[in-house]
Design an enzyme around this catalytic site. Structure first.
Site, PDB file in Angstrom:
ATOM      1  N   GLU A 143       0.835  -1.190   0.000  1.00 39.90           N
ATOM      2  CA  GLU A 143       0.000   0.000   0.000  1.00 39.90           C
ATOM      3  C   GLU A 143       0.879   1.253   0.000  1.00 39.90           C
ATOM      4  O   GLU A 143       1.940   1.291   0.621  1.00 39.90           O
ATOM      5  CB  GLU A 143      -0.895   0.002   1.243  1.00 39.90           C
ATOM      6  CG  GLU A 143      -1.808   1.208   1.353  1.00 39.90           C
ATOM      7  CD  GLU A 143      -2.643   1.221   2.622  1.00 39.90           C
ATOM      8  OE1 GLU A 143      -3.696   1.875   2.620  1.00 39.90           O
ATOM      9  OE2 GLU A 143      -2.241   0.576   3.616  1.00 39.90           O
TER      10      GLU A 143
ATOM     11  N   LYS B 119      -9.457   1.685  -2.508  1.00 41.34           N
ATOM     12  CA  LYS B 119      -9.682   1.158  -1.161  1.00 41.34           C
ATOM     13  C   LYS B 119     -11.053   1.594  -0.638  1.00 41.34           C
ATOM     14  O   LYS B 119     -11.379   2.786  -0.622  1.00 41.34           O
ATOM     15  CB  LYS B 119      -8.568   1.666  -0.242  1.00 41.34           C
ATOM     16  CG  LYS B 119      -8.621   1.163   1.189  1.00 41.34           C
ATOM     17  CD  LYS B 119      -7.430   1.721   1.968  1.00 41.34           C
ATOM     18  CE  LYS B 119      -7.397   1.245   3.402  1.00 41.34           C
ATOM     19  NZ  LYS B 119      -6.219   1.795   4.125  1.00 41.34           N
TER      20      LYS B 119
ATOM     21  N   CYS C  66      -5.254  -3.205   2.686  1.00 40.39           N
ATOM     22  CA  CYS C  66      -5.013  -2.958   4.106  1.00 40.39           C
ATOM     23  C   CYS C  66      -6.248  -3.100   4.999  1.00 40.39           C
ATOM     24  O   CYS C  66      -6.694  -4.199   5.281  1.00 40.39           O
ATOM     25  CB  CYS C  66      -4.345  -1.594   4.279  1.00 40.39           C
ATOM     26  SG  CYS C  66      -3.486  -1.385   5.860  1.00 40.39           S
TER      27      CYS C  66
END
Length: 276
Positions: A40, A114, A155
């Protein structure tokens, strides 16, 4: 299929970070990796929104994206850029945290923003409000490759198992979880959550991570957990990168996805139920 997990310790300088990343991608390919994955925010971690605004670029102008697309084409390899911080056209000025799957032709095959934002109070001194700087995505993504279907996440998504179930039921064989996982929550939860997502879905899970203390020229810095992991569909850890910057290669036998789902076919056992 051989995958190469790139573990980074980025600063808030995208130019310096790119040099390190390119070298590690080269190392991964030299070690036989056909699929290379970076963490990330490969282009940089920063706690200063003004600094982010000065160094981030729109997708079409981003030097990290262009350079890594060129690397994928040079090596004729698949490359997951775990994510990049990018400028957007949002009126509120929030950035995108966007993951890119690059094909061996050097073109972007798929991208994913995300979805889940890291808005947490880890401790009295560790407070994060990702949604203040980044806009959340809205669309889950699965993309087919010659070696299997890739379900893309980033994440903090890891704590939302319904997303991973949807990806697996949509055909994903490999789940990617590039991360800059906090060192406190990472020590407590990182391995457990990754193994759980693999077991629940019968997928391989590949999780390239940021590691160590990330120095900033315009902020206080932060610390990440490291331990990039590759997990098999039955839940075994195939590789753990520890806490050093570098490359970890791992061989994946995609037939194990079919085998795990044959043994426990839970993806086809959903039932509706009453109650809260």
């Amino acid at each position: 299929m051989r995958a190469g997990l790139v573990q980074l310790n980025v600063t808030d300088d995208p130019v310096d970070n790119l040099r390190v990343t390119q070298d590690l991608v080269d190392q991964a390919v030299s070690a036989g990796a056909e699929f290379v994955l970076t963490p990330e925010l490969t282009n940089g971690l920063s706690s200063d929104r003004a600094h982010q605004g000065s160094v981030f670029r729109h997708e079409e102008q981003d030097e990290t994206l262009a350079a890594l697309c060129a690397k994928a084409k040079l090596h004729e390899a698949w490359l997951l850029i775990g994510s990049l911080g990018l400028l957007t056209e949002n009126a509120d000025g929030r950035f995108a945290n966007r993951s890119f799957l690059i094909g061996p032709d050097g073109n972007v095959a798929a991208s994913y923003d995300k979805i889940h934002m890291f808005d947490v109070n880890v401790s009295e001194t560790e407070v994060y409000r990702e949604s203040q700087g980044y806009r959340p995505g809205q669309k889950a993504v699965v993309h087919n490759t010659p070696f299997g279907a890739i379900g893309m996440t980033v994440c903090y998504d890891l704590r939302f198992p319904s997303l991973y179930r949807r990806l697996a039921q949509a055909g994903a064989d490999i789940l990617t979880v590039p991360a800059a996982f906090n060192h406190i929550t990472g020590a407590a939860h990182w391995e457990i959550l990754l193994r759980a997502r693999a077991i629940e879905t019968g997928c391989f899970v590949l999780a390239p991570a940021q590691t160590g203390f990330h120095a900033e020229t315009h902020g206080k810095g932060r610390r990440t957990h490291g331990h990039s992991l590759a997990v098999a569909p039955w839940g075994e850890i195939l590789a753990d990168a520890g806490t050093e910057v570098g490359v970890t290669v791992v061989d994946l036998d995609l037939s194990l996805v079919t085998e795990a789902r044959r043994r426990v076919p839970s993806l086809s056992h959903d039932r509706g139920f009453d109650g809260p």
